[in-house]
Scaffold this active site. Structure first.
Site, PDB file in Angstrom:
ATOM      1  N   GLU A 102     -20.472  12.328  -6.262  1.00  0.00           N
ATOM      2  CA  GLU A 102     -19.390  11.020  -6.110  1.00  0.00           C
ATOM      3  C   GLU A 102     -19.987   9.645  -5.977  1.00  0.00           C
ATOM      4  OE1 GLU A 102     -18.374  11.616  -1.262  1.00  0.00           O
ATOM      5  OE2 GLU A 102     -17.120  10.334  -2.239  1.00  0.00           O
ATOM      6  N   GLU A 112     -20.327  20.719   0.334  1.00  0.00           N
ATOM      7  CA  GLU A 112     -20.702  19.141   0.753  1.00  0.00           C
ATOM      8  C   GLU A 112     -21.829  18.503  -0.019  1.00  0.00           C
ATOM      9  OE1 GLU A 112     -18.633  17.178   1.615  1.00  0.00           O
ATOM     10  OE2 GLU A 112     -19.974  15.562   2.634  1.00  0.00           O
ATOM     11  N   LYS A 142     -20.983  15.119  -2.218  1.00  0.00           N
ATOM     12  CA  LYS A 142     -21.954  13.835  -2.044  1.00  0.00           C
ATOM     13  C   LYS A 142     -22.816  13.335  -3.172  1.00  0.00           C
ATOM     14  CE  LYS A 142     -20.420  12.810   0.626  1.00  0.00           C
ATOM     15  NZ  LYS A 142     -19.563  13.034   1.487  1.00  0.00           N
ATOM     16  N   ASN A 190       0.837  -1.085   0.082  1.00  0.00           N
ATOM     17  CA  ASN A 190      -0.004   0.056  -0.025  1.00  0.00           C
ATOM     18  C   ASN A 190       0.831   1.283  -0.121  1.00  0.00           C
ATOM     19  OD1 ASN A 190      -1.824   2.013   0.387  1.00  0.00           O
ATOM     20  ND2 ASN A 190      -1.802   1.829   2.863  1.00  0.00           N
ATOM     21  N   GLY A 191       0.659   2.001  -0.886  1.00  0.00           N
ATOM     22  CA  GLY A 191       1.584   3.483  -1.143  1.00  0.00           C
ATOM     23  C   GLY A 191       2.079   3.633  -2.436  1.00  0.00           C
TER      24      GLY A 191
HETATM   25  C1  F6R Z   1     -15.877  12.249   0.402  1.00  0.00           C
HETATM   26  C2  F6R Z   1     -14.815  11.889   1.076  1.00  0.00           C
HETATM   27  C3  F6R Z   1     -13.369  12.323   0.699  1.00  0.00           C
HETATM   28  C4  F6R Z   1     -12.639  12.624   2.015  1.00  0.00           C
HETATM   29  C5  F6R Z   1     -11.312  12.857   1.672  1.00  0.00           C
HETATM   30  C6  F6R Z   1     -10.339  13.211   2.954  1.00  0.00           C
HETATM   31  O1  F6R Z   1     -17.162  11.592   0.718  1.00  0.00           O
HETATM   32  O2  F6R Z   1     -14.721  10.979   1.923  1.00  0.00           O
HETATM   33  O3  F6R Z   1     -13.684  13.769   0.111  1.00  0.00           O
HETATM   34  O4  F6R Z   1     -13.191  13.601   2.881  1.00  0.00           O
HETATM   35  O5  F6R Z   1     -10.543  11.955   0.894  1.00  0.00           O
HETATM   36  O6  F6R Z   1     -10.356  12.062   3.520  1.00  0.00           O
HETATM   37  P1  F6R Z   1      -9.786  12.052   5.147  1.00  0.00           P
HETATM   38  O7  F6R Z   1     -10.871  12.901   6.025  1.00  0.00           O
HETATM   39  O8  F6R Z   1      -9.764  10.844   5.617  1.00  0.00           O
HETATM   40  O9  F6R Z   1      -8.606  12.994   5.336  1.00  0.00           O
END
Ligand code: F6R
Length: 607
Positions: A487, A480, A484, A100-101
């Site tokens: 996506e 947001e 939502k 992973n990476g």
């Molecule tokens: C959308 C979503 C992403 C995350 C983004 C950041 O529904 O989940 O936009 O918010 O990839 O992820 P985190 O919060 O884990 O840093």
């Protein structure tokens, strides 16, 4: 961004690897694969597509391996398309790895290895690591791994098996998460806690450049000089049920319904005598007063929570707040000093861009505060102070409950800061905090009736494109709502500040185009309604999200979804719920894979 697992014990490992991978599919689902020791030999099975495709392939080909030690992978493609050949594990008969990476210098290494006679099959960066391990291998895995990681640049969590060591897994990581699950006569590796929760709650958190040697009854950890390291056993406090669907059709719906509890669990322990108290996170009133500017840096949904935070903090505490997308922040040469506070927000705590932005802010001398959901994650460990949100595991790729708890923390922070700066009295701080405490119950009531959201969704499913509009906090929240919807429903949508439409975007509006207008800010209502009329006059079908005091008026909205009345600054934490539900039902009505939308992964650990 890819999930890795491993098991070594006494039981047949294939079912365990598949089950653990199923808990990590949120990290990517372009392909899946396993490598298992069968009668001392490494047997690899892998397939493009989801985990179920791997299971079907093994069933159809009667090729399911048997063994008690193996590694597994679920992929979010970065280098090379999703295909069987690019699926992990990679390697040969001698060494097999899951990764992973991203290996940044893979091209140089590949060139070097090709000159040494190696032939590459895949387009992945991972294959270079597998081959480099093979190149350095002279019978001692630890030395091989140390030599290999000293050559590679980038981020990695690696699960490695060597055919000469049939009952051992080797693991190493840098900037990608990895835990080692500990149990009786069996041990595990995994990218995240939910993968092992069914089997054990005890685990070690592997730090960057630590190398683990794992057998069924022993876990030894070394630094890169082969010096043994002793580690503290962590205990996962996540509820097993929280990682299951619990009767809901999708994780996303379950997580939307978990919001009342998640918000209550996040805010209540941080409220003392009816005012916010963030001392547990090392934040006190005196330290809060000193910051000249605040930078909020995050990605996607977490960044949108930051935009709401900016509006609320600036409005209440009168401190300047800048919000940045983490991937932009890093490269725009921002001006920060030790008089500034940088708040990073992240559900996973592993987002590479956010982590890098945090490191940059620290380098520049700013004080850093992380608002994070996953305990012990890289961002949580890197920041000076941490406020954990208590949303529990969020499995659905589309974030919902993580967003509302991030908003809840933004409110606690804004109220405390406003009080600390003398911008609001203690009484006002108490009044606002008490209203915040009623939010969980209000959301619970809202979740009893979701018919209006289902109906609104049915009006969207045939559209190719739509607009979200709002002013002030409604605009911040609309960002947001739009993310939502797009996506998970794949319907294109844009958010516009309602007053900005007439400066260009209104030319997009045609007969029947849906416009979702968020109108919850009393002080801005009239202005937004004028903007709604402008789009209606051009044929738009308007779905309005407003509070229940708004009179019905067909000249303004074709359809209304109402939320309970609440203090103006708090409306986003209620109004986000119908926006999430509209997106959810649109995706369901379109028959799409709600929890795993195409091309995405939950945890984005690459830049
Ligand atoms: C959308 C979503 C992403 C995350 C983004 C950041 O529904 O989940 O936009 O918010 O990839 O992820 P985190 O919060 O884990 O840093």
């Amino acid at each position: 961004m890819c999930g890795i697992v491993g098991y070594v014990g006494k039981r047949d490992c294939v079912d365990i690897l598949i089950d653990s991978l199923s808990k990590l599919e949120y990290r990517g689902y372009d392909s899946a694969g396993i490598a298992v020791f069968e009668e001392g030999k490494i047997v690899v099975e892998k397939s493009k597509g989801r985990l179920v495709d791997l299971q079907l392939k093994m069933q159809d080909n009667n090729s399911r391996p048997n063994g008690v030690c193996g590694i597994g992978h679920t992929r979010w493609a970065t280098h090379g398309e999703p295909s069987d050949v690019n699926s992990h594990p990679h390697g040969n008969k001698r060494v097999s790895i899951v990764h992973n990476g991203i290996i940044e210098n893979y091209k140089e290494i590949k060139q070097f290895l090709e000159n040494e006679g190696y032939i590459f099959e895949s387009q992945t960066d991972t294959e270079t690591v597998a081959k480099l391990l093979d190149y350095y291998y002279e019978g001692d895995p630890l030395t091989t791994i140390i030599k290999t990681i000293s050559e590679i640049r980038g981020s990695y969590a690696l699960g490695i098996i060597f055919s000469d060591f049939p009952n051992q897994i080797f693991a190493v990581r840098k900037d990608s998460p990895l835990i080692i699950g500990l149990s009786n006569d069996e041990n595990y590796i995994a990218s995240d806690v939910p993968a092992i929760l069914k089997y054990t709650r005890n685990y070690y958190l592997l730090e960057s450049n630590e190398i683990a040697v794992i057998s069924s009854d022993n876990v030894n950890i070394y630094d890169i000089h082969k010096r043994p390291i002793s580690k503290e056993v962590k205990v996962a406090d996540w509820d097993m049920d929280a990682a299951e669907k619990g009767g809901f059709k999708h994780f996303m719906l379950k997580e939307i319904y978990e919001q009342p509890n998640a918000i209550a669990t996040t805010i209540l322990p941080r409220i003392v005598d009816d005012i916010p108290d963030l001392t547990e996170a090392g934040i006190n009133v005196e330290s809060l007063k000193q910051y000249k500017q605040i930078f909020i840096v995050a990605c996607g949904t977490a960044m949108h929570a930051g935009v709401v935070g900016k509006y609320v903090i600036e409005r209440m505490a009168r401190v300047q707040v800048h919000v940045d997308i983490a991937s932009e922040f890093r490269y725009r040469n921002p001006i920060l000093s030790k008089e500034d506070l940088c708040i990073v927000i992240s559900q996973s705590g592993e987002t590479a861009d956010t982590l890098a932005a945090l490191k940059l802010a620290k380098q520049m001398g700013a004080k850093t505060l992380a608002i994070v959901n996953v305990k012990g994650s890289s961002i949580a460990r890197e920041a000076d102070n941490v406020i954990y949100t208590h949303a529990g595991p969020e499995i659905s790729v589309a974030s919902t409950k993580a967003y509302s708890v991030q908003l809840a923390v933004m409110y606690l922070f804004a109220f405390e800061l406003a009080f600390a700066k003398g911008q609001i009295s203690k009484e006002e701080c108490k009044r606002l905090t008490k209203i915040l405490m009623t939010v969980p119950e209000m959301i619970e009531t809202m979740l009893y009736s979701t018919e209006a959201c289902k109906f609104a969704a049915s009006r969207l499913i045939n559209s190719d494109s739509l607009l979200y509009i709002g002013r002030g906090l409604d605009y911040a929240l609309s960002m947001e709502g739009s993310l939502k919807l797009k996506e998970i429903s794949y319907i294109h949508s844009e958010t516009y500040a309602a007053g900005e439409l007439k400066h260009g975007t209104i030319s997009l509006v045609t007969e029947g185009m849906p416009v979702i207008a968020v109108v919850t800010q009393n002080s801005l209502k009239e202005k937004t309604i004028s903007n709604i009329k402008e789009v209606k006059a051009r044929g738009a079908k308007v779905i309005m999200i407003c509070d229940e005091n708004m009179p019905e008026d067909k000249e303004v909205a074709d359809f209304m979804i109402t939320i309970p009345c609440i203090e103006e600054c708090l409306t986003p934490i209620l109004a986000c719920v119908p926006l999430q539900l509209v997106a959810y039902y649109t995706s369901v009505l379109k028959g799409l894979d709600v929890d795993k939308p195409r091309n995405l992964a939950k945890s984005v650990t690459v830049e």
